[in-house]
Design a protein around this motif. Structure first.
Motif, PDB file in Angstrom:
ATOM      1  N   THR A  61      55.162  28.710  84.699  1.00 20.00           N
ATOM      2  CA  THR A  61      55.501  28.459  83.302  1.00 20.00           C
ATOM      3  C   THR A  61      54.332  27.802  82.580  1.00 20.00           C
ATOM      4  O   THR A  61      53.783  26.807  83.057  1.00 20.00           O
ATOM      5  CB  THR A  61      56.738  27.556  83.195  1.00 20.00           C
ATOM      6  OG1 THR A  61      57.824  28.168  83.878  1.00 20.00           O
ATOM      7  CG2 THR A  61      57.129  27.339  81.739  1.00 20.00           C
ATOM      8  N   GLN A  62      53.956  28.353  81.428  1.00 22.36           N
ATOM      9  CA  GLN A  62      52.891  27.793  80.605  1.00 22.36           C
ATOM     10  C   GLN A  62      53.523  26.948  79.500  1.00 22.36           C
ATOM     11  O   GLN A  62      54.281  27.456  78.662  1.00 22.36           O
ATOM     12  CB  GLN A  62      52.055  28.914  79.977  1.00 22.36           C
ATOM     13  CG  GLN A  62      51.248  29.736  80.978  1.00 22.36           C
ATOM     14  CD  GLN A  62      49.914  29.087  81.319  1.00 22.36           C
ATOM     15  OE1 GLN A  62      49.650  27.956  80.968  1.00 22.36           O
ATOM     16  NE2 GLN A  62      49.062  29.840  82.009  1.00 22.36           N
ATOM     17  N   LEU A  63      53.215  25.648  79.502  1.00 26.85           N
ATOM     18  CA  LEU A  63      53.775  24.737  78.512  1.00 26.85           C
ATOM     19  C   LEU A  63      52.703  24.285  77.525  1.00 26.85           C
ATOM     20  O   LEU A  63      51.546  24.086  77.894  1.00 26.85           O
ATOM     21  CB  LEU A  63      54.387  23.513  79.195  1.00 26.85           C
ATOM     22  CG  LEU A  63      55.614  23.770  80.073  1.00 26.85           C
ATOM     23  CD1 LEU A  63      56.065  22.471  80.736  1.00 26.85           C
ATOM     24  CD2 LEU A  63      56.743  24.385  79.266  1.00 26.85           C
ATOM     25  N   LEU A  64      53.098  24.098  76.276  1.00 30.51           N
ATOM     26  CA  LEU A  64      52.185  23.679  75.223  1.00 30.51           C
ATOM     27  C   LEU A  64      52.062  22.154  75.193  1.00 30.51           C
ATOM     28  O   LEU A  64      53.028  21.434  75.435  1.00 30.51           O
ATOM     29  CB  LEU A  64      52.686  24.168  73.862  1.00 30.51           C
ATOM     30  CG  LEU A  64      52.708  25.684  73.665  1.00 30.51           C
ATOM     31  CD1 LEU A  64      53.496  26.051  72.424  1.00 30.51           C
ATOM     32  CD2 LEU A  64      51.288  26.231  73.579  1.00 30.51           C
ATOM     33  N   LYS A  65      50.868  21.685  74.857  1.00 38.16           N
ATOM     34  CA  LYS A  65      50.641  20.253  74.750  1.00 38.16           C
ATOM     35  C   LYS A  65      50.937  19.721  73.358  1.00 38.16           C
ATOM     36  O   LYS A  65      51.147  18.514  73.190  1.00 38.16           O
ATOM     37  CB  LYS A  65      49.185  19.933  75.115  1.00 38.16           C
ATOM     38  CG  LYS A  65      48.829  20.247  76.560  1.00 38.16           C
ATOM     39  CD  LYS A  65      47.378  19.920  76.863  1.00 38.16           C
ATOM     40  CE  LYS A  65      47.102  18.436  76.792  1.00 38.16           C
ATOM     41  NZ  LYS A  65      45.715  18.108  77.222  1.00 38.16           N
ATOM     42  N   TYR A  66      50.953  20.615  72.348  1.00 41.72           N
ATOM     43  CA  TYR A  66      51.092  20.156  70.966  1.00 41.72           C
ATOM     44  C   TYR A  66      52.152  20.953  70.220  1.00 41.72           C
ATOM     45  O   TYR A  66      52.392  22.130  70.513  1.00 41.72           O
ATOM     46  CB  TYR A  66      49.756  20.270  70.230  1.00 41.72           C
ATOM     47  CG  TYR A  66      48.612  19.652  70.986  1.00 41.72           C
ATOM     48  CD1 TYR A  66      48.547  18.275  71.167  1.00 41.72           C
ATOM     49  CD2 TYR A  66      47.619  20.440  71.560  1.00 41.72           C
ATOM     50  CE1 TYR A  66      47.525  17.697  71.897  1.00 41.72           C
ATOM     51  CE2 TYR A  66      46.582  19.871  72.288  1.00 41.72           C
ATOM     52  CZ  TYR A  66      46.538  18.499  72.454  1.00 41.72           C
ATOM     53  OH  TYR A  66      45.534  17.924  73.180  1.00 41.72           O
ATOM     54  N   GLY A  67      52.768  20.280  69.250  1.00 44.20           N
ATOM     55  CA  GLY A  67      53.702  20.936  68.354  1.00 44.20           C
ATOM     56  C   GLY A  67      53.658  20.233  67.011  1.00 44.20           C
ATOM     57  O   GLY A  67      53.691  18.994  66.944  1.00 44.20           O
ATOM     58  N   VAL A  68      53.555  20.988  65.923  1.00 45.09           N
ATOM     59  CA  VAL A  68      53.514  20.416  64.579  1.00 45.09           C
ATOM     60  C   VAL A  68      54.594  21.081  63.742  1.00 45.09           C
ATOM     61  O   VAL A  68      54.730  22.307  63.761  1.00 45.09           O
ATOM     62  CB  VAL A  68      52.117  20.573  63.937  1.00 45.09           C
ATOM     63  CG1 VAL A  68      51.601  21.993  64.029  1.00 45.09           C
ATOM     64  CG2 VAL A  68      52.110  20.100  62.489  1.00 45.09           C
ATOM     65  N   VAL A  69      55.382  20.264  63.036  1.00 50.92           N
ATOM     66  CA  VAL A  69      56.534  20.758  62.283  1.00 50.92           C
ATOM     67  C   VAL A  69      56.323  20.478  60.798  1.00 50.92           C
ATOM     68  O   VAL A  69      56.155  19.321  60.395  1.00 50.92           O
ATOM     69  CB  VAL A  69      57.841  20.098  62.764  1.00 50.92           C
ATOM     70  CG1 VAL A  69      59.038  20.667  61.994  1.00 50.92           C
ATOM     71  CG2 VAL A  69      58.024  20.299  64.264  1.00 50.92           C
TER      72      VAL A  69
END
Length: 472
Positions: A61-69
């Motif tokens: 599984t490839q998980l993201l380090k960042y998320g911007v909303v």
């Protein structure tokens, strides 16, 4: 120099064999402005090749380090942040009193409809989904569950409970006779409880052996409580658990200079406990001292250090053994100034940087930072600089950052991947909907910020016309 000093510190750590703990996904339903089931995922898209360093592979599984909303005012951005704070509080102490008003008020029937909360995470080499549902208006828990998730898409229920019934453990979990007897007692005692969570109960003074099959109770609880850090603009106190010593002070000074605030030195000044009490509102001071005593009572060898930021002050408290707490504050020196400045004399933007400093100084892995309005009081270029530093200093770390913002200047595919950018907006029923930029097929050279401000992706304010009458 700043980057090298961090890298040298990180290289001294044994990266191999570190525990991996990251956010995978959240699900919300009937909470504040979120009516129907809403999902935000940190699982990356396989189709996007840009910023490959923003992904971490755990098993397959490839998980993201960042998320911007992104979203307009009152769209639901803060409520998304509030989900994490609320989830942590429920797991720590149970459903709070003010939760009776936290159901989605768009429809009358929502008052007696269950609300649902779930976090999927990875701890070590295992994937979990923990959640619960409740009638918030009655502060009544209706369900609770914990699943172990597998890479082939299947799952195993580790434990579940329904209403006030006795919690049920998966029968395939092998326990020693002693462990089995203890669990049966815990489950029997918990039967009839509708106001607190069984996960909380299983971490209330319970002792686990290192080889027990029940360790998932401890692992999941620990990640929720100690690895999710929520930072919001208006809370009066923020715990920043980084080391306030000579080394960190040097790094603070280097960081402050990079942000061009006019400050060229941060100094430490010791004050008395009475001075701290006079500087803080009494309820805040009492809460701080209660927090310190609680932390000390949890440790065999009493030692505690806490950095805290109030609206106009910045203090550090350190306790060793049974000695009186040592309290220090900071004084700020500006170039070409004869006198030092107090923290309360600085601008909102400078004080905001100290709120966020822990995110740059933190040396721990496996922390999820959830920040509401990251750019508040910051110049757009300063916001971009902060993100640049965060990504550079933690590029080798398993650290995640999820934040809300209005700042369109950082909506750039050279900074974020498409699957890291999310939008939240109110629909025709005045409920918040959440969706990813990845659902829009854009070329790599597309100017995202321009398209966003033109309304290409929604999630921006729509103003109605207004006219004064002549006599007004």
């Amino acid at each position: 120099k700043l980057e090298k000093s961090f890298i040298l510190k990180e290289k001294s750590l044994d990266i191999i064999g570190r525990c991996i703990a990251m956010l995978i996904k959240i699900n919300i339903e009937n909470f504040k402005s979120f009516d129907q089931a809403t999902e935000l995922t940190m699982i990356s898209s396989n189709k996007i090749r840009t910023n490959a360093g923003h992904r971490l592979k755990i098993k397959s599984t490839q998980l993201l380090k960042y998320g911007v909303v992104y979203g307009a005012n009152a769209s639901g951005k803060t409520n998304l942040t509030e989900f994490f704070r609320f989830f942590k509080e429920c797991v720590r102490t149970g459903i709070p009193m003010d939760a009776v008003q936290m159901f989605c008020k768009n429809r009358e029937e929502n008052k007696d409809r269950k609300s649902s909360f779930e976090i999927q995470m990875t701890v070590g080499d295992k994937f979990y989904a923990y959640g619960f549902s409740a009638i918030l208006s009655k502060r009544k828990i209706t369900e609770e569950w914990l699943y172990e998730l597998y890479q082939n898409g299947t799952a195993r229920c580790l434990f579940e409970r329904e209403g006030n019934k006795r919690p049920i453990l998966d029968p395939s979990i092998t326990l020693t006779n002693t462990e089995r007897n203890k669990f049966e007692i815990y489950a029997d005692d918990f039967e009839g409880n509708e106001n607190s969570l069984f996960l909380t109960e299983m971490n209330r003074g319970k002792k686990y052996t290192s080889r027990t099959k029940l360790m998932f109770f401890r692992d999941v609880f620990d990640w929720i409580q100690n690895h999710i850090s929520v930072i919001t603009p208006n809370i009066p106190l923020i715990d920043l658990e980084y080391y306030y010593d000579d080394d960190s002070l040097k790094l603070i000074n280097q960081l402050i200079e990079t942000f061009d605030t006019g400050i060229n030195q941060v100094k430490i000044e010791e004050i008395t406990l009475d001075e701290l009490e006079n500087a803080l509102p009494k309820p805040v001071f009492d809460r701080v001292m209660s927090h310190v005593k609680g932390k000390l009572s949890e440790q065999d060898e009493p030692f505690f250090r806490m950095t805290m930021r109030s609206n106009e002050s910045f203090f550090n408290i350190q306790v060793e053994g049974h000695n009186e707490p040592k309290v220090t504050t900071i004084r700020l020196h500006h170039s070409r100034s004869f006198f030092d400045f107090g923290f309360e004399e600085e601008s909102d933007g400078t004080r905001r940087l100290f709120d966020l400093m822990d995110m740059l100084l933190n040396k721990r892995d496996d922390v999820l930072y959830v920040v509401d309005e990251l750019e508040r009081s910051l110049h757009p270029k300063l916001t971009a600089r902060f993100l640049e530093l965060f990504m550079e200093l933690h590029k080798e770390d398993r650290m995640q950052l999820l934040f809300t913002t209005h700042e369109s200047a950082i909506m750039d595919q050279s900074i974020f991947r498409r699957d890291e950018i999310w939008f939240v907006e109110r629909d025709a029923e005045n409920a918040s909907t959440l969706y990813s930029l990845d659902r829009f097929k854009e070329r790599y050279d597309k100017v995202l910020s321009k398209a966003y401000l033109e309304g290409r992706y929604g999630a921006i304010p729509v103003f109605s016309s207004f006219h004064f009458r002549e006599e007004e």
